[in-house]
Design an enzyme around this catalytic site. Structure first.
Site, PDB file in Angstrom:
ATOM      1  CG  ASN A 159      42.241  42.393  47.696  1.00  0.00           C
ATOM      2  OD1 ASN A 159      42.676  43.379  47.855  1.00  0.00           O
ATOM      3  ND2 ASN A 159      42.850  41.680  46.260  1.00  0.00           N
ATOM      4  CE  LYS A 217      41.780  42.955  43.506  1.00  0.00           C
ATOM      5  NZ  LYS A 217      42.248  42.597  41.428  1.00  0.00           N
ATOM      6  CG  HIS A 224      46.120  38.910  44.427  1.00  0.00           C
ATOM      7  ND1 HIS A 224      45.923  39.689  43.076  1.00  0.00           N
ATOM      8  CD2 HIS A 224      44.461  39.379  44.912  1.00  0.00           C
ATOM      9  CE1 HIS A 224      44.431  39.902  42.881  1.00  0.00           C
ATOM     10  NE2 HIS A 224      43.693  39.432  43.624  1.00  0.00           N
ATOM     11  CD  GLU A 261      45.281  42.309  41.204  1.00  0.00           C
ATOM     12  OE1 GLU A 261      45.428  42.636  42.241  1.00  0.00           O
ATOM     13  OE2 GLU A 261      44.417  42.119  41.384  1.00  0.00           O
ATOM     14  CD  GLU A 285      41.007  36.260  44.484  1.00  0.00           C
ATOM     15  OE1 GLU A 285      39.946  36.776  44.010  1.00  0.00           O
ATOM     16  OE2 GLU A 285      42.318  37.187  43.778  1.00  0.00           O
ATOM     17  N   GLY A 314      39.431  41.549  37.555  1.00  0.00           N
ATOM     18  CA  GLY A 314      39.307  42.895  36.771  1.00  0.00           C
ATOM     19  C   GLY A 314      38.829  43.064  35.697  1.00  0.00           C
ATOM     20  CB  SER A 363      34.392  39.402  37.155  1.00  0.00           C
ATOM     21  OG  SER A 363      35.578  39.761  36.466  1.00  0.00           O
TER      22      SER A 363
HETATM   23  P1  13P Z   1      37.568  41.097  40.873  1.00  0.00           P
HETATM   24  O1  13P Z   1      36.651  40.950  41.742  1.00  0.00           O
HETATM   25  O2  13P Z   1      38.179  42.755  40.841  1.00  0.00           O
HETATM   26  O3  13P Z   1      38.009  40.854  39.403  1.00  0.00           O
HETATM   27  O4  13P Z   1      38.848  41.111  41.428  1.00  0.00           O
HETATM   28  C1  13P Z   1      39.044  39.632  42.040  1.00  0.00           C
HETATM   29  C2  13P Z   1      40.192  40.206  42.666  1.00  0.00           C
HETATM   30  O5  13P Z   1      41.520  39.883  42.360  1.00  0.00           O
HETATM   31  C3  13P Z   1      40.000  39.854  44.560  1.00  0.00           C
HETATM   32  O6  13P Z   1      41.460  39.477  44.967  1.00  0.00           O
END
Ligand code: 13P
Length: 256
Positions: free
Chosen positions: A9, A11, A97, A99, A169, A175, A215
Site C-alpha cells: 500500500n 499511500k 484503512h 487512515e 493492521e 508507520g 511495520s
Molecule cells: P507500514 O508498513 O508503513 O507500517 O504501513 C502499514 C499499512 O498501513 C499498510 O496498509
C-alpha cells in the site's frame, strides 16, 4: 486453503514516474520467478493505476485501489468509483484503512457500501481492521476488531464474504516502526477466524485470507508470515522500493 497475498500500500507516495519505475522493476522480477505460492499486489495512488495495470498485465502482479467511493456515480467531486478502478485495470481495492477511518471519519455504513460497490464491480475488497493503542491497553482489542467486522460486514452472508480479504493492521504498529510480535498477530488472526466461524461457518473461517499489516519489513516478515493464521501482509513503507518489496515477496514465497 486461504489465498496467500503479499500486498503493498503506497499511500500518498511516489509521483507517476517514480511509481511506474517501481512497477517496472517488480514486473521484471516477477517475470523471472513466476511466484507459485503468493499473489502479489500493489495499491498505488489512483493516477498510477491504468499505467501500472498495463505494465503488469503479463505477470502475477495485480493492482489495487487504496479506496473507492461508497457511491456508484454522480456529483461527488473528487471521488473515484469502483467501476472506474475496474475500468483502469484494478482487481482489488483496500477498504476501511485506519487512515481513512481516522482522518476521513469513514463509518461502518460507508465502509459497508464501499464493499458492496467493490463486489458489484468485480473488485476483491481488502477490508482493514485494527485497534488503537488505547484499545489494546484497555484490553478492548478483540472487541474493537469484532465491532469493525460486524459493523460493516454483519449483513453479508458467507457466500459473499468468500470474496473478501481481511487485513489486520493494529493502528499502533502502522508507520511507527513498532510491530506486533508474531504471537500478537497470531492471537488476533486466530480470534478473527473464530469470530467468523461463530458468525458464519468454519469453512469460511478457514478459507478467508487474513493479512497482517503494520511495520512489516524484511527483518520481521519471516516471524509474522510464519504464523499459522497469517496469510500474508499489507505493507506500507517497505513496499515503496522494489528491492525491499521483492525481499518480502521472497519471504512470502518461502514461508506462507
Ligand atoms: P507500514 O508498513 O508503513 O507500517 O504501513 C502499514 C499499512 O498501513 C499498510 O496498509
Amino acid at each position: 486453503m486461504a489465498r496467500k497475498i503479499v500486498a503493498g500500500n503506497w499511500k500518498m507516495n511516489h509521483n507517476l514516474k517514480e511509481g511506474l519505475e517501481v512497477v517496472q522493476a517488480l514486473e521484471a522480477y516477477l517475470l523471472k520467478i513466476a511466484p507459485k505460492n503468493v499473489e502479489t499486489v500493489i495499491a498505488p495512488p489512483f493516477i498510477h493505476i491504468a499505467q501500472a495495470a498495463e505494465i503488469s498485465k503479463n505477470t502475477h502482479l495485480s493492482i489495487a485501489g487504496q479506496d473507492c467511493s461508497a457511491q456508484e456515480s454522480g456529483a461527488f467531486t473528487g471521488e473515484v468509483s469502483a467501476a472506474m478502478l475496474k475500468s483502469a485495470g484494478a482487481e482489488l481495492v483496500i477498504i476501511g484503512h485506519s487512515e481513512r477511518r481516522q482522518y476521513f471519519k469513514e463509518t461502518h455504513a460507508q465502509l459497508s457500501a464501499k464493499v458492496e460497490q467493490a463486489w458489484a464491480n468485480n473488485l476483491l475488497p481488502i477490508f482493514c481492521v485494527g485497534e488503537s493503542l488505547e484499545d489494546r491497553k484497555a484490553g478492548h482489542h478483540f472487541k474493537t476488531v469484532e465491532d469493525q467486522i460486524s459493523g460493516a460486514l454483519g449483513k453479508y452472508d458467507a457466500a459473499q464474504l468468500e470474496n473478501l480479504v481481511i487485513a489486520y493492521e493494529p493502528v499502533w504498529a502502522i508507520g511507527t516502526g513498532e510491530t506486533a510480535s508474531g504471537a500478537q498477530a497470531q492471537e488476533m488472526h486466530a480470534h478473527i477466524r473464530s469470530f467468523i466461524a461463530q458468525q458464519h461457518n468454519a469453512t469460511l473461517a478457514d478459507e478467508i485470507s487474513v493479512l497482517y499489516g503494520g511495520s512489516v519489513k524484511p527483518a520481521n516478515a519471516e516471524e509474522l508470515f510464519g504464523q499459522p493464521d497469517v496469510d500474508g501482509g499489507l505493507i506500507g513503507g517497505a513496499s515503496l522500493q522494489a528491492d525491499t518489496f521483492i525481499e518480502l515477496i521472497k519471504i512470502g514465497e518461502a514461508v506462507l
